[in-house]
Design a protein around this motif. Structure first.
Motif, PDB file in Angstrom:
ATOM      1  N   PHE A 245      51.707  63.400  80.271  1.00  0.00           N
ATOM      2  CA  PHE A 245      52.639  62.926  81.355  1.00  0.00           C
ATOM      3  C   PHE A 245      53.193  61.442  80.884  1.00  0.00           C
ATOM      4  CE2 PHE A 245      49.932  65.368  84.412  1.00  0.00           C
ATOM      5  CZ  PHE A 245      50.667  65.891  84.829  1.00  0.00           C
ATOM      6  N   ILE A 246      52.630  61.095  79.799  1.00  0.00           N
ATOM      7  CA  ILE A 246      53.112  59.750  79.185  1.00  0.00           C
ATOM      8  C   ILE A 246      53.397  59.816  77.860  1.00  0.00           C
ATOM      9  CG2 ILE A 246      52.384  57.290  78.483  1.00  0.00           C
ATOM     10  CD1 ILE A 246      50.696  57.332  81.104  1.00  0.00           C
ATOM     11  N   SER A 247      54.303  59.466  77.417  1.00  0.00           N
ATOM     12  CA  SER A 247      54.707  59.175  76.063  1.00  0.00           C
ATOM     13  C   SER A 247      55.142  57.796  75.868  1.00  0.00           C
ATOM     14  CB  SER A 247      56.180  60.042  75.627  1.00  0.00           C
ATOM     15  OG  SER A 247      56.765  59.352  74.443  1.00  0.00           O
ATOM     16  N   LEU A 248      54.601  57.428  74.554  1.00  0.00           N
ATOM     17  CA  LEU A 248      54.664  55.788  74.163  1.00  0.00           C
ATOM     18  C   LEU A 248      55.554  55.831  73.141  1.00  0.00           C
ATOM     19  CD1 LEU A 248      50.970  54.638  74.603  1.00  0.00           C
ATOM     20  CD2 LEU A 248      52.734  54.401  76.287  1.00  0.00           C
ATOM     21  N   LYS A 249      56.290  56.706  72.763  1.00  0.00           N
ATOM     22  CA  LYS A 249      57.291  56.757  71.492  1.00  0.00           C
ATOM     23  C   LYS A 249      58.396  55.686  71.603  1.00  0.00           C
ATOM     24  CE  LYS A 249      60.122  60.774  72.206  1.00  0.00           C
ATOM     25  NZ  LYS A 249      61.359  60.304  72.861  1.00  0.00           N
ATOM     26  N   ASP A 250      58.830  55.634  72.748  1.00  0.00           N
ATOM     27  CA  ASP A 250      59.806  54.469  72.961  1.00  0.00           C
ATOM     28  C   ASP A 250      59.340  53.114  73.190  1.00  0.00           C
ATOM     29  OD1 ASP A 250      62.217  56.275  72.664  1.00  0.00           O
ATOM     30  OD2 ASP A 250      61.418  57.121  74.486  1.00  0.00           O
ATOM     31  N   LEU A 251      58.156  52.728  73.065  1.00  0.00           N
ATOM     32  CA  LEU A 251      57.451  51.597  73.479  1.00  0.00           C
ATOM     33  C   LEU A 251      57.955  50.550  72.489  1.00  0.00           C
ATOM     34  CD1 LEU A 251      54.891  50.704  74.977  1.00  0.00           C
ATOM     35  CD2 LEU A 251      54.310  49.977  72.759  1.00  0.00           C
ATOM     36  N   GLY A 252      58.448  49.388  72.992  1.00  0.00           N
ATOM     37  CA  GLY A 252      59.037  48.294  72.276  1.00  0.00           C
ATOM     38  C   GLY A 252      57.844  46.968  72.454  1.00  0.00           C
ATOM     39  N   ILE A 253      57.108  46.958  73.322  1.00  0.00           N
ATOM     40  CA  ILE A 253      56.118  45.605  73.579  1.00  0.00           C
ATOM     41  C   ILE A 253      54.905  46.239  74.071  1.00  0.00           C
ATOM     42  CG2 ILE A 253      56.053  43.517  74.822  1.00  0.00           C
ATOM     43  CD1 ILE A 253      58.927  43.445  75.174  1.00  0.00           C
ATOM     44  N   PHE A 254      53.969  45.811  73.455  1.00  0.00           N
ATOM     45  CA  PHE A 254      52.503  45.844  73.777  1.00  0.00           C
ATOM     46  C   PHE A 254      51.855  44.869  74.088  1.00  0.00           C
ATOM     47  CE2 PHE A 254      47.998  46.488  72.359  1.00  0.00           C
ATOM     48  CZ  PHE A 254      47.634  47.419  73.620  1.00  0.00           C
ATOM     49  N   VAL A 255      51.176  44.621  75.614  1.00  0.00           N
ATOM     50  CA  VAL A 255      50.395  43.671  75.908  1.00  0.00           C
ATOM     51  C   VAL A 255      49.066  43.929  76.105  1.00  0.00           C
ATOM     52  CG1 VAL A 255      50.147  41.764  77.618  1.00  0.00           C
ATOM     53  CG2 VAL A 255      52.502  42.602  77.167  1.00  0.00           C
ATOM     54  N   LEU A 256      47.974  43.433  75.458  1.00  0.00           N
ATOM     55  CA  LEU A 256      46.439  43.485  75.698  1.00  0.00           C
ATOM     56  C   LEU A 256      46.210  42.237  76.482  1.00  0.00           C
ATOM     57  CD1 LEU A 256      44.333  45.391  75.198  1.00  0.00           C
ATOM     58  CD2 LEU A 256      43.550  43.875  73.180  1.00  0.00           C
ATOM     59  N   ASP A 257      45.794  42.592  77.697  1.00  0.00           N
ATOM     60  CA  ASP A 257      45.324  41.491  78.631  1.00  0.00           C
ATOM     61  C   ASP A 257      43.713  41.429  78.722  1.00  0.00           C
ATOM     62  OD1 ASP A 257      46.013  39.439  80.655  1.00  0.00           O
ATOM     63  OD2 ASP A 257      45.460  40.896  82.362  1.00  0.00           O
ATOM     64  N   GLU A 258      43.217  40.144  78.742  1.00  0.00           N
ATOM     65  CA  GLU A 258      42.119  39.870  78.835  1.00  0.00           C
ATOM     66  C   GLU A 258      40.958  40.769  77.811  1.00  0.00           C
ATOM     67  OE1 GLU A 258      40.217  38.792  82.437  1.00  0.00           O
ATOM     68  OE2 GLU A 258      42.084  37.977  83.014  1.00  0.00           O
ATOM     69  N   ALA A 259      41.149  40.492  76.536  1.00  0.00           N
ATOM     70  CA  ALA A 259      40.629  41.285  75.430  1.00  0.00           C
ATOM     71  C   ALA A 259      39.207  40.997  75.479  1.00  0.00           C
ATOM     72  CB  ALA A 259      41.509  40.997  74.313  1.00  0.00           C
ATOM     73  N   ASP A 260      38.946  39.868  75.785  1.00  0.00           N
ATOM     74  CA  ASP A 260      37.466  39.545  75.855  1.00  0.00           C
ATOM     75  C   ASP A 260      36.674  40.427  76.891  1.00  0.00           C
ATOM     76  OD1 ASP A 260      38.604  38.009  77.981  1.00  0.00           O
ATOM     77  OD2 ASP A 260      37.246  36.328  77.222  1.00  0.00           O
ATOM     78  N   ARG A 261      37.329  40.392  78.016  1.00  0.00           N
ATOM     79  CA  ARG A 261      36.725  41.366  79.128  1.00  0.00           C
ATOM     80  C   ARG A 261      36.591  42.783  78.793  1.00  0.00           C
ATOM     81  NH1 ARG A 261      33.079  40.787  82.793  1.00  0.00           N
ATOM     82  NH2 ARG A 261      33.249  38.648  82.367  1.00  0.00           N
ATOM     83  N   MET A 262      37.710  43.341  78.211  1.00  0.00           N
ATOM     84  CA  MET A 262      37.784  44.787  77.667  1.00  0.00           C
ATOM     85  C   MET A 262      36.700  45.047  76.820  1.00  0.00           C
ATOM     86  SD  MET A 262      40.796  46.286  78.209  1.00  0.00           S
ATOM     87  CE  MET A 262      42.589  46.205  78.695  1.00  0.00           C
ATOM     88  N   LEU A 263      36.231  44.208  75.986  1.00  0.00           N
ATOM     89  CA  LEU A 263      35.339  44.439  75.091  1.00  0.00           C
ATOM     90  C   LEU A 263      33.957  44.298  75.807  1.00  0.00           C
ATOM     91  CD1 LEU A 263      37.392  44.655  72.829  1.00  0.00           C
ATOM     92  CD2 LEU A 263      36.097  42.995  71.590  1.00  0.00           C
ATOM     93  N   ASP A 264      33.716  43.346  76.785  1.00  0.00           N
ATOM     94  CA  ASP A 264      32.596  43.278  77.395  1.00  0.00           C
ATOM     95  C   ASP A 264      32.225  44.584  78.172  1.00  0.00           C
ATOM     96  OD1 ASP A 264      32.036  40.706  76.545  1.00  0.00           O
ATOM     97  OD2 ASP A 264      32.773  39.749  78.388  1.00  0.00           O
ATOM     98  N   MET A 265      33.443  45.116  78.754  1.00  0.00           N
ATOM     99  CA  MET A 265      33.324  46.349  79.541  1.00  0.00           C
ATOM    100  C   MET A 265      33.131  47.609  78.677  1.00  0.00           C
ATOM    101  SD  MET A 265      35.691  45.037  82.734  1.00  0.00           S
ATOM    102  CE  MET A 265      35.526  46.564  83.602  1.00  0.00           C
ATOM    103  N   GLY A 266      33.206  47.498  77.519  1.00  0.00           N
ATOM    104  CA  GLY A 266      32.893  48.671  76.507  1.00  0.00           C
ATOM    105  C   GLY A 266      34.278  49.523  76.210  1.00  0.00           C
ATOM    106  N   PHE A 267      35.419  48.815  76.333  1.00  0.00           N
ATOM    107  CA  PHE A 267      36.683  49.606  76.313  1.00  0.00           C
ATOM    108  C   PHE A 267      36.925  49.651  74.833  1.00  0.00           C
ATOM    109  CE2 PHE A 267      37.677  48.554  80.696  1.00  0.00           C
ATOM    110  CZ  PHE A 267      37.471  49.812  81.125  1.00  0.00           C
ATOM    111  N   ILE A 268      36.467  49.110  73.862  1.00  0.00           N
ATOM    112  CA  ILE A 268      36.872  48.870  72.406  1.00  0.00           C
ATOM    113  C   ILE A 268      37.432  50.216  72.005  1.00  0.00           C
ATOM    114  CG2 ILE A 268      34.380  49.011  71.354  1.00  0.00           C
ATOM    115  CD1 ILE A 268      37.458  47.140  70.226  1.00  0.00           C
ATOM    116  N   HIS A 269      36.591  51.334  72.074  1.00  0.00           N
ATOM    117  CA  HIS A 269      37.179  52.631  71.683  1.00  0.00           C
ATOM    118  C   HIS A 269      38.426  53.164  72.190  1.00  0.00           C
ATOM    119  CE1 HIS A 269      33.739  52.938  69.009  1.00  0.00           C
ATOM    120  NE2 HIS A 269      32.946  52.733  70.012  1.00  0.00           N
ATOM    121  N   ASP A 270      38.320  53.084  73.502  1.00  0.00           N
ATOM    122  CA  ASP A 270      39.638  53.414  73.903  1.00  0.00           C
ATOM    123  C   ASP A 270      40.837  52.490  73.548  1.00  0.00           C
ATOM    124  OD1 ASP A 270      38.272  55.194  75.519  1.00  0.00           O
ATOM    125  OD2 ASP A 270      38.241  54.085  77.552  1.00  0.00           O
ATOM    126  N   ILE A 271      40.680  51.218  73.459  1.00  0.00           N
ATOM    127  CA  ILE A 271      41.738  50.319  73.023  1.00  0.00           C
ATOM    128  C   ILE A 271      42.209  51.072  71.518  1.00  0.00           C
ATOM    129  CG2 ILE A 271      42.383  48.189  72.232  1.00  0.00           C
ATOM    130  CD1 ILE A 271      40.485  47.000  74.265  1.00  0.00           C
TER     131      ILE A 271
END
Ligand code: AMP
Length: 413
Positions: free
Chosen positions: A141-167
């Motif tokens: 349902f999602i294609s990211l091939k036209d993506l121009g800008i990527f934002v990673l928000d609250e990176a430290d919280r992402m890692l605390d919540m165990g999202f590192i592999h998903d990221i």
């Protein structure tokens, strides 16, 4: 400096007027020019500093200057929680209200059909939590091939919540040629390491390190026995009868218990935590925002990043065991220069937490008097006062009207 200095397009200027923003916050002053130049950004800023607008405004400006034939995902914002995701979408929609751009938000825990439908309608800006994003990518349902800008928000919280592999999985799916913006409240080495895998020649900007608590927030601590905490809570709410309050507990069970007791006392409240359904959480937040409920009781993960305008009172019913969490909690009040009050209850078992917090923020939190103090708390307060020199010589012991011993720590606020 005003927003006019950025030379933002008129629709964005008009949206800012509607929001009532006149002056950019420090993170906005630093980050907006970098993003507008198309550079990668590594920003150390916590929630409450205006960081969402710091990336949303220049992104909208960059998108407004492009004129693609079809609607396709050009911006992806990855954020750890549903609440944050919803709020970021609301920010994009508010600042972009006069622009012909469309945003969508996707997160787990709810049916995917409405989200899929909004993707099918065409989206310029996608805000997502990692799990649901990967799920919908896998389903095609999602294609990211036209993506121009990527934002990673609250990176430290992402890692605390165990999202590192998903990221890491998401990053592998992004076009190599892109602009990346990385936001984190803290920048320990493992976060910098992650940033280095995402960013190319980034500019670094930093505001208010996590250890600094905003000067606009008045802080106080009340020593109290565990069994007297609830009485102290109603007493505290009575001290500011017109203020709505965000109350923090360490556990979901604790949050539910506080709501139960408040309900019994006739104080309208709801809890927001991980065991609540998405609908219940959104309802609790909405009821609080529109003043239907006076009190919102939250655990830390659920409360992280929730955006409530003009929140004047934060009560730490239980102190957090991680000192940085204290800074995040009280950052819910006194936002964007407004004044706020943070009241912390500290029982005997929590004294070590208080010590760590005071070390992190490099200041003593003033002690405030209350009528529910027992002899033990009084001794603790005295000892702390002696060992720190805080408000020395000004402590007063009085008999309160109820005949209970009454400790007055001076210098409070
Ligand atoms: P954030 O750090 O993105 O969660 O934003 C914190 C709060 O500040 C939000 O309620 C924003 O609406 C508000 N805000 C952001 N930028 C400004 C500004 N320049 N002037 C006034 N309020 C702002």
């Amino acid at each position: 400096m005003t927003f006019y200095d950025f030379d933002l397009t008129e629709p964005i200027q008009n949206a800012l007027k509607k929001e009532g923003y006149t002056h950019p916050t420090p993170i906005q002053q630093k980050a907006i020019p970098v993003v507008l130049e198309g550079k990668d950004l590594m920003a150390c800023a916590q929630t409450g500093t205006g960081k969402t607008a710091a990336f949303a405004l220049p992104i909208l400006q960059l998108l407004a200057g492009e004129s693609p034939k079809n609607r396709r995902i050009r911006v992806l914002v990855l954020t750890p929680t549903r609440e944050l995701a919803i709020q970021i979408k609301e920010s994009f929609d508010a600042y972009g209200r006069f622009l012909p751009l469309r945003s969508a938000v996707i997160f787990g825990g709810v049916s995917q059909s409405a989200q899929v439908q909004s993707l099918k309608n065409g989206v310029d800006i996608l805000i997502a939590t990692p799990g649901r994003l990967l799920d919908l990518i896998q389903q095609g349902f999602i294609s990211l091939k036209d993506l121009g800008i990527f934002v990673l928000d609250e990176a430290d919280r992402m890692l605390d919540m165990g999202f590192i592999h998903d990221i890491k999985k998401v990053i592998k799916l992004l076009p190599l040629k892109r602009q990346s913006l990385f936001f984190s409240a803290t920048m320990p080495p493992h976060i910098v390491q992650l940033a280095n895998t995402i960013l190319t020649h980034p500019e670094s900007v930093e505001v208010t390190p996590v250890s600094s608590t905003a000067d606009t927030i008045s802080q106080e601590v009340l020593f109290v026995a565990k069994e007297n905490k609830y009485a102290l809570l109603t007493h505290t709410l009575e001290r500011w009868p017109d203020k709505s309050a965000l109350i923090f507990t360490r556990t979901k069970h604790g949050a539910d218990k506080v709501v139960k007791m408040l309900t019994r006392s006739g104080i309208r409240s709801a809890a927001i935590h991980g065991n609540k359904s998405q609908n219940a959480r959104q309802k609790a937040l909405a009821d609080f925002k529109n003043s239907h409920n006076r009190v919102l009781v939250a655990t830390d993960i659920a409360a992280r990043g929730i955006d409530i305008d003009e929140l004047e009172l934060v009560i730490n019913y239980e102190l957090p065991n991680i000192p940085e969490t204290y800074v995040h909690r009280i950052g819910r009040t006194g936002r964007a220069g407004a004044s706020g009050t943070a009241v912390s209850f500290c029982d005997t078992e929590e004294r070590a937490y208080l010590k760590d917090i005071q070390k992190l923020i490099a200041r003593q939190i003033p002690v405030t008097a209350h009528p529910f103090v027992t002899g033990v708390e009084m001794q603790i307060a005295e000892r702390i006062e002696k060992s720190t020199g805080f408000s020395s010589g000004k402590t007063q012991h009085k008999k309160s009207n109820s005949g209970k011993k009454f400790f007055r720590g001076m210098g409070a606020r």
